[in-house]
Design an enzyme around this catalytic site. Structure first.
Site, PDB file in Angstrom:
ATOM      1  N   TYR A  66       0.825  -1.225   0.000  1.00 30.54           N
ATOM      2  CA  TYR A  66       0.000   0.000   0.000  1.00 30.54           C
ATOM      3  C   TYR A  66       0.851   1.264   0.000  1.00 30.54           C
ATOM      4  CZ  TYR A  66      -4.345  -2.557   0.135  1.00 30.54           C
ATOM      5  OH  TYR A  66      -5.404  -3.359  -0.228  1.00 30.54           O
ATOM      6  N   GLN A 100     -14.814   3.515  -6.887  1.00 30.07           N
ATOM      7  CA  GLN A 100     -14.288   2.298  -6.271  1.00 30.07           C
ATOM      8  C   GLN A 100     -12.794   2.488  -5.981  1.00 30.07           C
ATOM      9  OE1 GLN A 100     -15.882  -1.466  -8.332  1.00 30.07           O
ATOM     10  NE2 GLN A 100     -16.145   0.123  -9.868  1.00 30.07           N
ATOM     11  N   ASN A 101     -12.244   3.584  -6.479  1.00 26.66           N
ATOM     12  CA  ASN A 101     -10.803   3.790  -6.372  1.00 26.66           C
ATOM     13  C   ASN A 101     -10.403   4.290  -4.990  1.00 26.66           C
ATOM     14  OD1 ASN A 101     -10.861   3.087  -9.067  1.00 26.66           O
ATOM     15  ND2 ASN A 101     -10.726   5.210  -9.800  1.00 26.66           N
ATOM     16  N   HIS A 118     -14.697   1.953  -1.493  1.00 29.40           N
ATOM     17  CA  HIS A 118     -13.683   1.027  -0.987  1.00 29.40           C
ATOM     18  C   HIS A 118     -12.604   1.721  -0.171  1.00 29.40           C
ATOM     19  CE1 HIS A 118     -15.082  -1.615  -4.556  1.00 29.40           C
ATOM     20  NE2 HIS A 118     -15.868  -1.748  -3.504  1.00 29.40           N
ATOM     21  N   CYS A 126      -5.887   2.492  13.039  1.00 28.94           N
ATOM     22  CA  CYS A 126      -5.416   1.364  13.840  1.00 28.94           C
ATOM     23  C   CYS A 126      -6.335   0.166  13.612  1.00 28.94           C
ATOM     24  CB  CYS A 126      -5.425   1.736  15.322  1.00 28.94           C
ATOM     25  SG  CYS A 126      -5.026   0.337  16.371  1.00 28.94           S
ATOM     26  N   CYS A 154       0.129   2.057  16.500  1.00 26.84           N
ATOM     27  CA  CYS A 154      -0.902   3.020  16.928  1.00 26.84           C
ATOM     28  C   CYS A 154      -0.440   3.769  18.186  1.00 26.84           C
ATOM     29  CB  CYS A 154      -2.195   2.248  17.227  1.00 26.84           C
ATOM     30  SG  CYS A 154      -3.444   3.240  18.071  1.00 26.84           S
ATOM     31  N   GLY A 194     -14.755   3.140 -16.587  1.00 26.20           N
ATOM     32  CA  GLY A 194     -13.493   2.500 -16.228  1.00 26.20           C
ATOM     33  C   GLY A 194     -13.595   1.456 -15.153  1.00 26.20           C
ATOM     34  N   SER A 196     -14.522  -2.843 -14.622  1.00 29.65           N
ATOM     35  CA  SER A 196     -14.863  -4.120 -15.259  1.00 29.65           C
ATOM     36  C   SER A 196     -16.189  -4.650 -14.711  1.00 29.65           C
ATOM     37  CB  SER A 196     -13.751  -5.144 -14.992  1.00 29.65           C
ATOM     38  OG  SER A 196     -13.600  -5.298 -13.591  1.00 29.65           O
ATOM     39  N   PRO A 221     -12.767   1.019 -22.820  1.00 33.31           N
ATOM     40  CA  PRO A 221     -12.231   0.523 -24.100  1.00 33.31           C
ATOM     41  C   PRO A 221     -12.555  -0.954 -24.348  1.00 33.31           C
ATOM     42  CG  PRO A 221     -10.458   1.174 -22.563  1.00 33.31           C
ATOM     43  CD  PRO A 221     -11.742   1.354 -21.859  1.00 33.31           C
TER      44      PRO A 221
HETATM   45  C1  BV8 Z   1     -18.200  -7.782   0.707  1.00 36.15           C
HETATM   46  C2  BV8 Z   1      -9.862  -1.615  -2.043  1.00 36.15           C
HETATM   47  C3  BV8 Z   1     -19.483  -8.851   2.370  1.00 36.15           C
HETATM   48  C4  BV8 Z   1      -8.611  -2.382  -1.747  1.00 36.15           C
HETATM   49  C5  BV8 Z   1     -11.256  -3.149  -3.333  1.00 36.15           C
HETATM   50  C6  BV8 Z   1     -18.398 -14.230  -5.680  1.00 36.15           C
HETATM   51  C7  BV8 Z   1     -19.369 -13.586  -6.411  1.00 36.15           C
HETATM   52  C8  BV8 Z   1     -19.721 -12.257  -6.130  1.00 36.15           C
HETATM   53  C9  BV8 Z   1     -19.082 -11.571  -5.088  1.00 36.15           C
HETATM   54  C10 BV8 Z   1     -18.130 -12.237  -4.384  1.00 36.15           C
HETATM   55  C11 BV8 Z   1     -17.775 -13.540  -4.648  1.00 36.15           C
HETATM   56  N1  BV8 Z   1     -16.802 -13.897  -3.798  1.00 36.15           N
HETATM   57  C12 BV8 Z   1     -16.536 -12.856  -2.986  1.00 36.15           C
HETATM   58  C13 BV8 Z   1     -17.346 -11.859  -3.317  1.00 36.15           C
HETATM   59  C14 BV8 Z   1     -17.436 -10.558  -2.688  1.00 36.15           C
HETATM   60  C15 BV8 Z   1     -16.267  -9.672  -3.128  1.00 36.15           C
HETATM   61  C16 BV8 Z   1     -16.168  -9.605  -4.635  1.00 36.15           C
HETATM   62  O1  BV8 Z   1     -16.904  -8.869  -5.267  1.00 36.15           O
HETATM   63  N2  BV8 Z   1     -15.228 -10.381  -5.215  1.00 36.15           N
HETATM   64  C17 BV8 Z   1     -15.088 -10.368  -6.664  1.00 36.15           C
HETATM   65  C18 BV8 Z   1     -13.604 -10.410  -7.025  1.00 36.15           C
HETATM   66  C19 BV8 Z   1     -15.841 -11.563  -7.221  1.00 36.15           C
HETATM   67  N3  BV8 Z   1     -16.600  -8.372  -2.604  1.00 36.15           N
HETATM   68  C20 BV8 Z   1     -16.174  -8.068  -1.370  1.00 36.15           C
HETATM   69  O2  BV8 Z   1     -15.488  -8.787  -0.673  1.00 36.15           O
HETATM   70  C21 BV8 Z   1     -16.697  -6.736  -0.837  1.00 36.15           C
HETATM   71  N4  BV8 Z   1     -17.213  -6.951   0.492  1.00 36.15           N
HETATM   72  O3  BV8 Z   1     -18.787  -8.372  -0.163  1.00 36.15           O
HETATM   73  O4  BV8 Z   1     -18.465  -7.920   2.042  1.00 36.15           O
HETATM   74  C22 BV8 Z   1     -19.657  -8.772   3.815  1.00 36.15           C
HETATM   75  C23 BV8 Z   1     -20.846  -8.269   4.331  1.00 36.15           C
HETATM   76  C24 BV8 Z   1     -21.017  -8.241   5.683  1.00 36.15           C
HETATM   77  C25 BV8 Z   1     -20.000  -8.690   6.547  1.00 36.15           C
HETATM   78  C26 BV8 Z   1     -18.792  -9.178   6.010  1.00 36.15           C
HETATM   79  C27 BV8 Z   1     -18.610  -9.218   4.642  1.00 36.15           C
HETATM   80  C28 BV8 Z   1     -15.560  -5.743  -0.737  1.00 36.15           C
HETATM   81  C29 BV8 Z   1     -15.012  -5.470  -2.111  1.00 36.15           C
HETATM   82  C30 BV8 Z   1     -14.001  -4.331  -2.023  1.00 36.15           C
HETATM   83  C31 BV8 Z   1     -12.607  -4.869  -2.241  1.00 36.15           C
HETATM   84  N5  BV8 Z   1     -11.662  -3.750  -2.250  1.00 36.15           N
HETATM   85  N6  BV8 Z   1     -10.435  -2.071  -3.306  1.00 36.15           N
HETATM   86  C32 BV8 Z   1      -7.508  -2.015  -2.695  1.00 36.15           C
HETATM   87  O5  BV8 Z   1      -7.695  -1.149  -3.567  1.00 36.15           O
HETATM   88  O6  BV8 Z   1      -6.416  -2.590  -2.537  1.00 36.15           O
HETATM   89  S1  BV8 Z   1     -11.818  -3.706  -4.826  1.00 36.15           S
HETATM   90  C33 BV8 Z   1     -10.722  -3.210  -5.994  1.00 36.15           C
HETATM   91  O7  BV8 Z   1     -10.916  -4.068  -7.091  1.00 36.15           O
HETATM   92  C34 BV8 Z   1     -11.013  -1.851  -6.521  1.00 36.15           C
HETATM   93  O8  BV8 Z   1     -11.407  -0.960  -5.536  1.00 36.15           O
HETATM   94  C35 BV8 Z   1     -12.084  -2.085  -7.539  1.00 36.15           C
HETATM   95  O9  BV8 Z   1     -13.345  -2.048  -6.966  1.00 36.15           O
HETATM   96  C36 BV8 Z   1     -11.816  -3.477  -7.951  1.00 36.15           C
HETATM   97  C37 BV8 Z   1     -11.187  -3.441  -9.305  1.00 36.15           C
HETATM   98  O10 BV8 Z   1     -12.247  -3.212 -10.145  1.00 36.15           O
HETATM   99  P1  BV8 Z   1     -12.162  -2.063 -11.248  1.00 36.15           P
HETATM  100  O11 BV8 Z   1     -12.078  -0.745 -10.600  1.00 36.15           O
HETATM  101  O12 BV8 Z   1     -13.278  -2.337 -12.154  1.00 36.15           O
HETATM  102  O13 BV8 Z   1     -10.782  -2.303 -11.960  1.00 36.15           O
HETATM  103  P2  BV8 Z   1     -10.494  -3.421 -13.035  1.00 36.15           P
HETATM  104  O14 BV8 Z   1      -9.031  -3.503 -13.191  1.00 36.15           O
HETATM  105  O15 BV8 Z   1     -11.286  -4.645 -12.695  1.00 36.15           O
HETATM  106  O16 BV8 Z   1     -11.149  -2.840 -14.378  1.00 36.15           O
HETATM  107  C38 BV8 Z   1     -10.620  -1.674 -14.935  1.00 36.15           C
HETATM  108  C39 BV8 Z   1     -11.531  -1.320 -16.089  1.00 36.15           C
HETATM  109  O17 BV8 Z   1     -11.027  -0.100 -16.656  1.00 36.15           O
HETATM  110  C40 BV8 Z   1     -11.513  -2.358 -17.206  1.00 36.15           C
HETATM  111  O18 BV8 Z   1     -12.832  -2.580 -17.641  1.00 36.15           O
HETATM  112  C41 BV8 Z   1     -10.686  -1.707 -18.290  1.00 36.15           C
HETATM  113  O19 BV8 Z   1     -11.102  -2.053 -19.599  1.00 36.15           O
HETATM  114  C42 BV8 Z   1     -10.995  -0.237 -18.052  1.00 36.15           C
HETATM  115  N7  BV8 Z   1     -10.000   0.705 -18.553  1.00 36.15           N
HETATM  116  C43 BV8 Z   1      -8.673   0.514 -18.723  1.00 36.15           C
HETATM  117  N8  BV8 Z   1      -8.119   1.668 -19.215  1.00 36.15           N
HETATM  118  C44 BV8 Z   1      -9.120   2.574 -19.329  1.00 36.15           C
HETATM  119  C45 BV8 Z   1     -10.313   1.969 -18.906  1.00 36.15           C
HETATM  120  N9  BV8 Z   1     -11.490   2.618 -18.893  1.00 36.15           N
HETATM  121  C46 BV8 Z   1     -11.492   3.900 -19.326  1.00 36.15           C
HETATM  122  N10 BV8 Z   1     -10.393   4.551 -19.752  1.00 36.15           N
HETATM  123  C47 BV8 Z   1      -9.195   3.917 -19.772  1.00 36.15           C
HETATM  124  N11 BV8 Z   1      -8.103   4.577 -20.196  1.00 36.15           N
HETATM  125 ZN    ZN Z   2      -5.037   1.609  18.369  1.00 37.45          ZN
END
Ligand code: BV8
Ligand code: ZN
Length: 253
Positions: A66, A100-101, A118, A126, A154, A194, A196, A221
């Site tokens: 990070y 989401q960023n 997110h 902490c 912390c 932007g 997926s 794209p």
């Molecule tokens: C939760 C912070 C429940 C951290 C992030 C199975 C099925 C469905 C869901 C799940 C499953 N198994 C698990 C889950 C849940 C899980 C999930 O969705 N998993 C996915 C992988 C299947 N979700 C979670 O765990 C969420 N929490 O469900 O909690 C719960 C409830 C109660 C109590 C306890 C638990 C939490 C999800 C948040 C995770 N944290 N980020 C960090 O950043 O390190 S997610 C992280 O990945 C990002 O924040 C972002 O959201 C995601 C990436 O996605 P994108 O932003 O779309 O990026 P990506 O690379 O995928 O796509 C980029 C796009 O841009 C592409 O389409 C590309 O073509 C395009 N692009 C490229 N260049 C350009 C462009 N577009 C325009 N212009 C350009 N130039």
């Molecule tokens: Zn603390």
């Protein structure tokens, strides 16, 4: 549907909400999640590193990742897409940006009240007592390709400081999520830029907007998981498409 038709939707919209993902920061040089991570991190899978288990298992590895990303963000600049959305919001203050960023490029471009589904790289806390941690300084230079960095301790309880992001398997902040849901359900135009559309519940905002009767416009794209439920899709890079659309919609000169 042509770009001109979509510019007309923007021109006529009374309430626009924008959902952004990693792709809007791609033209600022920040890797998206689906791209291979550069440097030492290519051998890791973001979905493995962005979890509480990974931080539990190897806090210095995760904190180092990070800090590497925070250094990259500090050296990046907002791009034309971030600036176009800030201009849209300046012209129409009822416009809501939901991202989401975890970078701060929307804010540095001038967007206000950005909803970070997110969390953020800039709000460490902490892991034990939740006390906010204040960074000593922005990392001077990007650690060479990222390295193990022991997380800060912390000041209040001696616990480990963690990144202020929502990891996979962690719930989103209920307040932020309900505000984002309302922003999607009460708009007449939802622009999805932007992302997926693979991560839930964030991607579900598109269906919420669609069910509420909004036009849902995807700008990307490549094909996305949201294409199936959008009303319009514009293929292209956000930094090229957004400024052009807002010029055609007579929002920006
Ligand atoms: C939760 C912070 C429940 C951290 C992030 C199975 C099925 C469905 C869901 C799940 C499953 N198994 C698990 C889950 C849940 C899980 C999930 O969705 N998993 C996915 C992988 C299947 N979700 C979670 O765990 C969420 N929490 O469900 O909690 C719960 C409830 C109660 C109590 C306890 C638990 C939490 C999800 C948040 C995770 N944290 N980020 C960090 O950043 O390190 S997610 C992280 O990945 C990002 O924040 C972002 O959201 C995601 C990436 O996605 P994108 O932003 O779309 O990026 P990506 O690379 O995928 O796509 C980029 C796009 O841009 C592409 O389409 C590309 O073509 C395009 N692009 C490229 N260049 C350009 C462009 N577009 C325009 N212009 C350009 N130039
Ligand atoms: Zn603390």
């Amino acid at each position: 549907m042509t770009a001109a038709d979509i510019a007309d939707l923007i021109y006529r919209s009374k309430k626009t909400t924008v959902l952004t993902g990693a792709g809007i920061s791609a033209e600022s040089g920040l890797a998206t999640f689906r791209d291979a991570l550069t440097g030492l991190w290519e051998r890791f899978d973001a979905e493995q590193l962005a979890t509480p288990e990974a931080f539990e298992r190897d806090p210095a590895l995760v904190w180092g990742w990070y800090e590497w990303r925070r250094a990259k963000v500090a050296m990046a600049e907002p791009n034309e897409a971030h600036r176009a959305l800030a201009q849209l919001q300046a012209a129409r203050p009822q416009t809501i940006v939901v991202t989401q960023n975890v970078d701060d490029l929307h804010e540095r471009a001038g967007s206000r009240n950005v909803m970070h589904l997110h969390g953020s790289l800039f709000a460490p806390r902490c892991a034990r007592c939740g006390q906010r941690h204040v960074f000593a300084a922005t990392p001077a230079m990007e650690p060479e390709g990222g390295r193990h960095i022991a997380p800060p301790v912390c000041v209040a309880c001696g616990g480990k400081v963690r990144p202020g992001v929502v990891w996979f398997g962690e719930p989103l902040s209920p307040t932020t999520w309900s505000k984002a849901e309302a922003a999607a359900a009460n708009c007449d135009l939802l622009m999805v830029v932007g992302t997926s559309g693979l991560v839930q519940p964030a991607a579900n905002l598109a269906s919420i907007g669609r069910r509420a009767g909004a036009f849902v416009v995807v700008i990307d794209p490549h094909p996305t998981a949201i294409d199936a439920i959008c009303t319009h899709r514009l293929q292209g890079k956000a930094g090229e498409v957004l400024p052009r659309l807002l010029q055609q919609a007579r929002i920006i000169a």
